[in-house]
Design a protein around this motif. Structure first.
Motif, PDB file in Angstrom:
ATOM      1  N   HIS A 157       2.623   8.747   5.629  1.00  0.00           N
ATOM      2  CA  HIS A 157       2.720   7.321   5.918  1.00  0.00           C
ATOM      3  C   HIS A 157       2.110   6.930   7.265  1.00  0.00           C
ATOM      4  N   HIS A 158       1.470   7.884   7.948  1.00  0.00           N
ATOM      5  CA  HIS A 158       0.778   7.550   9.192  1.00  0.00           C
ATOM      6  C   HIS A 158      -0.589   6.952   8.870  1.00  0.00           C
ATOM      7  N   ASP A 197      13.296   7.665  10.516  1.00  0.00           N
ATOM      8  CA  ASP A 197      12.001   7.114  10.927  1.00  0.00           C
ATOM      9  C   ASP A 197      12.035   5.605  11.152  1.00  0.00           C
ATOM     10  N   ASP A 204       3.826  14.348   5.742  1.00  0.00           N
ATOM     11  CA  ASP A 204       4.229  13.765   7.018  1.00  0.00           C
ATOM     12  C   ASP A 204       3.417  14.286   8.199  1.00  0.00           C
ATOM     13  N   ASP A 237      12.024  13.451   8.810  1.00  0.00           N
ATOM     14  CA  ASP A 237      11.272  12.914   7.677  1.00  0.00           C
ATOM     15  C   ASP A 237      10.495  14.022   6.958  1.00  0.00           C
ATOM     16  N   ASP A 279       9.934  17.191  11.726  1.00  0.00           N
ATOM     17  CA  ASP A 279      10.979  16.209  12.032  1.00  0.00           C
ATOM     18  C   ASP A 279      11.823  15.920  10.784  1.00  0.00           C
ATOM     19  N   SER A 326       7.676   9.391   4.494  1.00  0.00           N
ATOM     20  CA  SER A 326       7.199  10.509   3.670  1.00  0.00           C
ATOM     21  C   SER A 326       8.316  10.970   2.735  1.00  0.00           C
TER      22      SER A 326
END
Ligand SMILES: [Mn+2]
Length: 358
Positions: A115-116, A167, A96, A45, A43, A139
Protein backbone atom coordinates in the motif's frame (compact mmCIF):
# COMPACT_ATOMS: atom_id res chain seq x y z
CA UNK A 1 5.06 -18.95 -19.27
CA UNK A 2 3.88 -17.19 -16.13
CA UNK A 3 1.72 -14.21 -16.99
CA UNK A 4 2.10 -11.11 -14.89
CA UNK A 5 -1.14 -9.26 -14.31
CA UNK A 6 -1.92 -6.55 -15.42
CA UNK A 7 0.50 -4.93 -17.88
CA UNK A 8 -0.30 -1.41 -16.71
CA UNK A 9 1.92 0.24 -14.09
CA UNK A 10 -0.62 -0.19 -11.34
CA UNK A 11 -4.27 0.50 -11.00
CA UNK A 12 -5.13 3.17 -8.49
CA UNK A 13 -8.48 3.13 -6.74
CA UNK A 14 -8.52 -0.63 -6.96
CA UNK A 15 -11.47 -2.18 -5.17
CA UNK A 16 -11.73 -5.40 -3.22
CA UNK A 17 -12.95 -7.41 -6.20
CA UNK A 18 -10.11 -6.27 -8.41
CA UNK A 19 -7.59 -7.13 -5.70
CA UNK A 20 -9.11 -10.58 -5.42
CA UNK A 21 -9.03 -11.04 -9.19
CA UNK A 22 -5.32 -10.14 -9.32
CA UNK A 23 -4.57 -12.56 -6.48
CA UNK A 24 -6.56 -15.45 -7.94
CA UNK A 25 -4.96 -14.95 -11.35
CA UNK A 26 -1.57 -15.28 -9.70
CA UNK A 27 -2.37 -18.25 -7.48
CA UNK A 28 -4.30 -20.16 -10.16
CA UNK A 29 -1.20 -20.26 -12.36
CA UNK A 30 0.71 -22.20 -9.71
CA UNK A 31 0.73 -25.99 -9.61
CA UNK A 32 -1.15 -27.61 -6.71
CA UNK A 33 0.91 -27.83 -3.52
CA UNK A 34 3.51 -25.46 -4.94
CA UNK A 35 5.90 -23.98 -2.41
CA UNK A 36 5.33 -20.27 -2.01
CA UNK A 37 7.76 -18.06 -0.16
CA UNK A 38 6.27 -15.05 1.57
CA UNK A 39 8.52 -12.14 2.41
CA UNK A 40 6.98 -9.49 4.64
CA UNK A 41 7.88 -6.25 6.30
CA UNK A 42 8.79 -6.66 9.98
CA UNK A 43 6.16 -4.26 11.34
CA UNK A 44 2.70 -5.19 12.62
CA UNK A 45 1.16 -4.69 9.17
CA UNK A 46 3.77 -6.82 7.40
CA UNK A 47 3.61 -9.51 10.09
CA UNK A 48 -0.17 -9.80 9.94
CA UNK A 49 -0.24 -9.68 6.13
CA UNK A 50 2.36 -12.46 5.96
CA UNK A 51 0.45 -14.55 8.48
CA UNK A 52 -2.87 -14.16 6.67
CA UNK A 53 -1.27 -15.14 3.36
CA UNK A 54 0.66 -18.11 4.76
CA UNK A 55 -2.32 -19.54 6.63
CA UNK A 56 -4.68 -18.99 3.78
CA UNK A 57 -2.40 -20.60 1.18
CA UNK A 58 -1.64 -23.52 3.50
CA UNK A 59 -5.38 -24.09 3.90
CA UNK A 60 -5.50 -24.47 0.13
CA UNK A 61 -2.76 -27.10 0.14
CA UNK A 62 0.18 -24.90 -0.83
CA UNK A 63 3.45 -25.12 1.03
CA UNK A 64 3.81 -21.57 2.29
CA UNK A 65 6.76 -20.33 4.33
CA UNK A 66 6.93 -16.82 5.65
CA UNK A 67 9.85 -14.67 6.65
CA UNK A 68 10.26 -11.02 7.55
CA UNK A 69 13.07 -8.63 6.72
CA UNK A 70 15.75 -8.08 9.36
CA UNK A 71 17.32 -4.88 10.59
CA UNK A 72 18.44 -2.62 7.75
CA UNK A 73 17.07 -4.95 5.08
CA UNK A 74 14.41 -4.47 2.44
CA UNK A 75 13.05 -6.76 -0.26
CA UNK A 76 15.84 -5.75 -2.65
CA UNK A 77 18.74 -6.35 -0.25
CA UNK A 78 21.20 -8.82 -1.83
CA UNK A 79 21.23 -10.87 1.42
CA UNK A 80 17.44 -11.24 1.25
CA UNK A 81 17.32 -12.15 -2.45
CA UNK A 82 20.13 -14.69 -2.09
CA UNK A 83 18.29 -16.41 0.75
CA UNK A 84 15.08 -16.64 -1.29
CA UNK A 85 16.95 -18.09 -4.26
CA UNK A 86 18.45 -20.74 -1.99
CA UNK A 87 14.97 -21.84 -0.90
CA UNK A 88 14.01 -22.58 -4.55
CA UNK A 89 10.34 -21.69 -4.10
CA UNK A 90 7.87 -21.98 -6.99
CA UNK A 91 6.62 -18.45 -6.33
CA UNK A 92 7.30 -15.40 -4.21
CA UNK A 93 4.88 -13.04 -2.51
CA UNK A 94 6.36 -9.83 -1.12
CA UNK A 95 4.17 -7.80 1.19
CA UNK A 96 4.29 -4.35 2.78
CA UNK A 97 7.78 -3.70 1.41
CA UNK A 98 6.93 -1.24 -1.36
CA UNK A 99 7.35 -1.66 -5.10
CA UNK A 100 10.10 -0.40 -7.38
CA UNK A 101 11.41 -1.26 -10.82
CA UNK A 102 14.53 -3.09 -9.63
CA UNK A 103 14.46 -6.86 -10.23
CA UNK A 104 13.83 -9.26 -7.36
CA UNK A 105 14.56 -12.94 -8.15
CA UNK A 106 14.71 -13.26 -11.96
CA UNK A 107 12.24 -15.72 -13.51
CA UNK A 108 10.53 -16.41 -10.19
CA UNK A 109 6.76 -15.74 -10.38
CA UNK A 110 6.36 -12.81 -8.01
CA UNK A 111 3.39 -10.95 -6.55
CA UNK A 112 3.76 -7.77 -4.52
CA UNK A 113 0.94 -6.90 -2.12
CA UNK A 114 1.44 -3.41 -0.80
CA UNK A 115 0.00 0.00 0.00
CA UNK A 116 3.01 2.33 -0.23
CA UNK A 117 3.45 4.64 -3.20
CA UNK A 118 4.94 2.42 -5.92
CA UNK A 119 7.78 3.86 -7.99
CA UNK A 120 7.77 0.95 -10.43
CA UNK A 121 7.24 -2.80 -10.64
CA UNK A 122 10.05 -5.39 -10.72
CA UNK A 123 10.35 -6.93 -14.21
CA UNK A 124 7.88 -9.77 -14.68
CA UNK A 125 6.22 -9.23 -11.29
CA UNK A 126 2.59 -8.42 -10.54
CA UNK A 127 1.63 -5.59 -8.20
CA UNK A 128 -1.52 -5.65 -6.09
CA UNK A 129 -1.51 -2.15 -4.62
CA UNK A 130 -3.90 -0.37 -2.33
CA UNK A 131 -2.16 2.94 -3.01
CA UNK A 132 -4.49 5.54 -4.51
CA UNK A 133 -7.60 4.06 -2.92
CA UNK A 134 -9.23 6.19 -0.19
CA UNK A 135 -9.12 5.13 2.53
CA UNK A 136 -6.02 3.14 1.65
CA UNK A 137 -6.26 -0.48 2.75
CA UNK A 138 -3.26 -1.77 4.71
CA UNK A 139 -1.20 -4.69 3.44
CA UNK A 140 -2.89 -6.83 6.10
CA UNK A 141 -6.32 -5.86 4.84
CA UNK A 142 -5.31 -6.52 1.22
CA UNK A 143 -4.05 -9.94 2.34
CA UNK A 144 -7.41 -10.50 4.01
CA UNK A 145 -9.18 -9.70 0.71
CA UNK A 146 -6.92 -12.34 -0.87
CA UNK A 147 -7.87 -14.86 1.81
CA UNK A 148 -11.53 -14.10 1.11
CA UNK A 149 -10.92 -14.87 -2.55
CA UNK A 150 -9.57 -18.30 -1.53
CA UNK A 151 -12.48 -18.69 0.90
CA UNK A 152 -10.01 -19.19 3.72
CA UNK A 153 -10.50 -15.88 5.54
CA UNK A 154 -12.40 -17.39 8.47
CA UNK A 155 -10.64 -16.66 11.79
CA UNK A 156 -8.19 -14.27 10.10
CA UNK A 157 -10.28 -11.12 10.63
CA UNK A 158 -8.46 -10.12 13.83
CA UNK A 159 -5.15 -10.08 11.96
CA UNK A 160 -6.59 -7.66 9.41
CA UNK A 161 -7.94 -5.51 12.25
CA UNK A 162 -4.52 -5.39 13.94
CA UNK A 163 -2.95 -4.24 10.69
CA UNK A 164 -5.52 -1.45 10.28
CA UNK A 165 -5.07 -0.30 13.86
CA UNK A 166 -1.26 -0.41 13.64
CA UNK A 167 -0.95 1.54 10.39
CA UNK A 168 -4.02 3.79 10.37
CA UNK A 169 -5.19 4.12 13.98
CA UNK A 170 -8.65 3.49 15.36
CA UNK A 171 -10.59 6.16 13.44
CA UNK A 172 -10.92 4.33 10.13
CA UNK A 173 -14.20 3.21 8.71
CA UNK A 174 -13.20 -0.17 7.32
CA UNK A 175 -15.96 -2.69 8.18
CA UNK A 176 -13.23 -5.20 9.10
CA UNK A 177 -12.06 -2.85 11.84
CA UNK A 178 -15.56 -2.08 13.15
CA UNK A 179 -16.56 -5.73 13.35
CA UNK A 180 -13.32 -6.94 14.89
CA UNK A 181 -13.38 -4.19 17.51
CA UNK A 182 -16.76 -5.45 18.58
CA UNK A 183 -15.74 -9.10 18.43
CA UNK A 184 -12.30 -8.95 20.07
CA UNK A 185 -12.23 -5.63 21.94
CA UNK A 186 -10.17 -2.58 21.05
CA UNK A 187 -7.86 -3.11 24.03
CA UNK A 188 -6.73 -6.60 22.96
CA UNK A 189 -6.26 -5.53 19.36
CA UNK A 190 -4.30 -2.44 20.42
CA UNK A 191 -2.05 -4.43 22.72
CA UNK A 192 -1.35 -6.90 19.93
CA UNK A 193 -0.49 -4.13 17.46
CA UNK A 194 1.91 -2.55 19.97
CA UNK A 195 3.59 -5.85 20.81
CA UNK A 196 4.00 -6.82 17.16
CA UNK A 197 5.66 -3.50 16.38
CA UNK A 198 8.11 -3.88 19.28
CA UNK A 199 10.74 -6.39 18.03
CA UNK A 200 11.64 -4.47 14.89
CA UNK A 201 12.16 -1.32 16.93
CA UNK A 202 14.32 -3.00 19.58
CA UNK A 203 18.09 -3.20 19.20
CA UNK A 204 18.26 -6.60 17.54
CA UNK A 205 15.46 -5.70 15.13
CA UNK A 206 14.39 -9.31 14.62
CA UNK A 207 10.64 -9.84 14.27
CA UNK A 208 10.85 -13.43 13.02
CA UNK A 209 9.89 -14.88 16.46
CA UNK A 210 6.82 -12.61 16.42
CA UNK A 211 5.88 -14.01 13.03
CA UNK A 212 6.26 -17.57 14.35
CA UNK A 213 3.96 -16.67 17.24
CA UNK A 214 1.32 -15.43 14.82
CA UNK A 215 1.64 -18.49 12.63
CA UNK A 216 1.41 -20.91 15.52
CA UNK A 217 -1.49 -19.40 17.47
CA UNK A 218 -4.91 -19.96 15.96
CA UNK A 219 -6.61 -16.94 17.47
CA UNK A 220 -6.11 -13.73 19.43
CA UNK A 221 -6.85 -15.26 22.86
CA UNK A 222 -4.29 -18.04 22.27
CA UNK A 223 -1.71 -15.52 21.11
CA UNK A 224 -2.14 -13.27 24.13
CA UNK A 225 -1.79 -16.21 26.53
CA UNK A 226 1.28 -17.69 24.79
CA UNK A 227 4.22 -17.44 27.21
CA UNK A 228 6.60 -16.49 24.41
CA UNK A 229 4.80 -13.17 24.08
CA UNK A 230 7.01 -12.08 27.00
CA UNK A 231 9.88 -11.69 24.53
CA UNK A 232 7.77 -9.10 22.72
CA UNK A 233 7.09 -7.31 25.99
CA UNK A 234 10.84 -7.28 26.74
CA UNK A 235 11.48 -5.80 23.29
CA UNK A 236 8.88 -3.13 24.01
CA UNK A 237 10.57 -2.23 27.31
CA UNK A 238 13.99 -2.04 25.71
CA UNK A 239 12.58 0.25 23.05
CA UNK A 240 10.71 2.44 25.55
CA UNK A 241 13.88 2.94 27.60
CA UNK A 242 15.82 4.00 24.49
CA UNK A 243 12.98 6.29 23.50
CA UNK A 244 12.97 8.00 26.90
CA UNK A 245 16.65 8.89 26.43
CA UNK A 246 16.19 10.00 22.81
CA UNK A 247 13.33 12.31 23.76
CA UNK A 248 15.78 14.48 25.68
CA UNK A 249 17.94 15.29 22.63
CA UNK A 250 17.59 18.92 21.56
CA UNK A 251 17.13 20.07 17.97
CA UNK A 252 19.64 22.17 16.01
CA UNK A 253 18.66 24.35 13.08
CA UNK A 254 20.19 24.83 9.66
CA UNK A 255 21.68 28.15 8.56
CA UNK A 256 20.71 30.67 7.58
CA UNK A 257 16.98 30.10 7.23
CA UNK A 258 16.23 27.61 10.04
CA UNK A 259 13.88 25.61 7.83
CA UNK A 260 15.30 22.27 8.90
CA UNK A 261 15.53 20.97 12.47
CA UNK A 262 17.99 18.17 13.21
CA UNK A 263 17.87 15.90 16.24
CA UNK A 264 20.74 13.45 16.67
CA UNK A 265 20.32 10.33 18.80
CA UNK A 266 22.53 7.30 19.34
CA UNK A 267 20.83 3.96 19.99
CA UNK A 268 20.50 0.55 18.29
CA UNK A 269 16.73 0.88 18.71
CA UNK A 270 14.62 2.32 15.94
CA UNK A 271 13.53 5.46 17.74
CA UNK A 272 14.29 7.97 14.96
CA UNK A 273 10.88 7.85 13.20
CA UNK A 274 9.01 8.39 16.47
CA UNK A 275 11.34 11.18 17.63
CA UNK A 276 10.92 13.00 14.29
CA UNK A 277 7.16 12.54 14.54
CA UNK A 278 7.19 13.83 18.11
CA UNK A 279 9.08 16.99 17.19
CA UNK A 280 6.78 18.03 14.34
CA UNK A 281 4.17 18.58 17.03
CA UNK A 282 6.29 21.44 18.34
CA UNK A 283 8.24 22.47 15.24
CA UNK A 284 5.43 23.22 12.84
CA UNK A 285 7.48 25.53 10.61
CA UNK A 286 10.33 23.10 9.98
CA UNK A 287 11.23 19.93 8.20
CA UNK A 288 12.29 17.71 11.08
CA UNK A 289 15.06 15.17 10.66
CA UNK A 290 15.99 12.73 13.40
CA UNK A 291 19.31 11.01 12.79
CA UNK A 292 20.37 7.87 14.62
CA UNK A 293 24.13 7.26 14.75
CA UNK A 294 23.81 3.96 16.62
CA UNK A 295 21.24 2.06 14.55
CA UNK A 296 23.59 0.27 12.14
CA UNK A 297 27.40 0.10 12.25
CA UNK A 298 29.12 2.87 10.25
CA UNK A 299 25.84 4.32 9.05
CA UNK A 300 23.53 7.18 9.91
CA UNK A 301 19.85 6.27 9.66
CA UNK A 302 17.40 9.12 9.63
CA UNK A 303 13.71 9.84 9.54
CA UNK A 304 12.21 13.00 8.08
CA UNK A 305 8.79 14.38 8.92
CA UNK A 306 7.02 17.71 8.50
CA UNK A 307 3.76 19.50 9.12
CA UNK A 308 4.55 21.90 6.26
CA UNK A 309 2.84 21.36 2.89
CA UNK A 310 6.14 20.13 1.48
CA UNK A 311 6.72 16.90 -0.44
CA UNK A 312 9.60 15.40 1.52
CA UNK A 313 10.48 12.91 -1.19
CA UNK A 314 11.07 15.82 -3.61
CA UNK A 315 12.87 17.78 -0.91
CA UNK A 316 15.28 14.96 -0.14
CA UNK A 317 15.87 14.30 -3.85
CA UNK A 318 17.21 17.89 -4.11
CA UNK A 319 19.71 17.21 -1.32
CA UNK A 320 20.60 13.63 -2.25
CA UNK A 321 24.32 13.04 -1.63
CA UNK A 322 26.38 11.31 -4.30
CA UNK A 323 26.33 7.54 -4.03
CA UNK A 324 23.21 7.41 -1.85
CA UNK A 325 21.33 4.23 -2.74
CA UNK A 326 17.71 3.81 -3.81
CA UNK A 327 16.61 3.68 -0.15
CA UNK A 328 17.30 7.38 0.25
CA UNK A 329 14.09 9.40 0.45
CA UNK A 330 11.59 6.64 -0.18
CA UNK A 331 8.23 6.08 1.47
CA UNK A 332 5.47 8.60 1.93
CA UNK A 333 5.29 12.26 0.87
CA UNK A 334 5.17 13.41 4.49
CA UNK A 335 7.15 10.58 6.11
CA UNK A 336 10.43 9.37 4.71
CA UNK A 337 14.08 8.85 5.61
CA UNK A 338 17.25 7.12 4.59
CA UNK A 339 20.45 5.38 5.56
CA UNK A 340 23.81 6.94 4.70
CA UNK A 341 27.48 6.19 5.29
CA UNK A 342 29.34 8.94 7.13
CA UNK A 343 30.79 10.64 4.07
CA UNK A 344 27.38 10.88 2.43
CA UNK A 345 25.86 12.09 5.67
CA UNK A 346 28.33 15.01 5.87
CA UNK A 347 27.55 15.93 2.28
CA UNK A 348 23.83 15.76 3.00
CA UNK A 349 24.16 17.99 6.07
CA UNK A 350 26.24 20.57 4.19
CA UNK A 351 23.59 20.63 1.47
CA UNK A 352 20.90 21.29 4.08
CA UNK A 353 22.86 24.13 5.65
CA UNK A 354 24.39 22.40 8.66
CA UNK A 355 28.09 23.06 8.89
CA UNK A 356 28.61 20.34 11.46
CA UNK A 357 26.32 18.18 13.51
CA UNK A 358 28.54 17.31 16.43
MN1 LIG B 1 2.02 -1.21 6.09
Amino acid sequence: MFQPFPSIFYKAAMDRREAQEIFLTFVNQLPPQASIHILGHSDADGLTASTILARSLRAKGFRAEAEVTRKGENAWSPSVLQKIENYHPAALIVTDLGSREDPLVPHLPTLLIDHHKPTGIPPGATLLSGYGTEPTPTSGLLAFYCAEALQTSQDLDWLAAVSILADLGDKTDFPEWRESRRKYGAKNLRETATLLNAPRRAGEGNAQPALELLLENADLAALLSDKRIETLRAAKEEYNAALAVARRAAPKFNQPDKTVALIVVNTPCQVHPVIAQMWIGRLKEQIVICANTGFLPDRINFAARTKLPVNLIDFLAKHKPSGAGPDFGRGHDQATGGSLVLLQWSEFLRSLGFLSYS
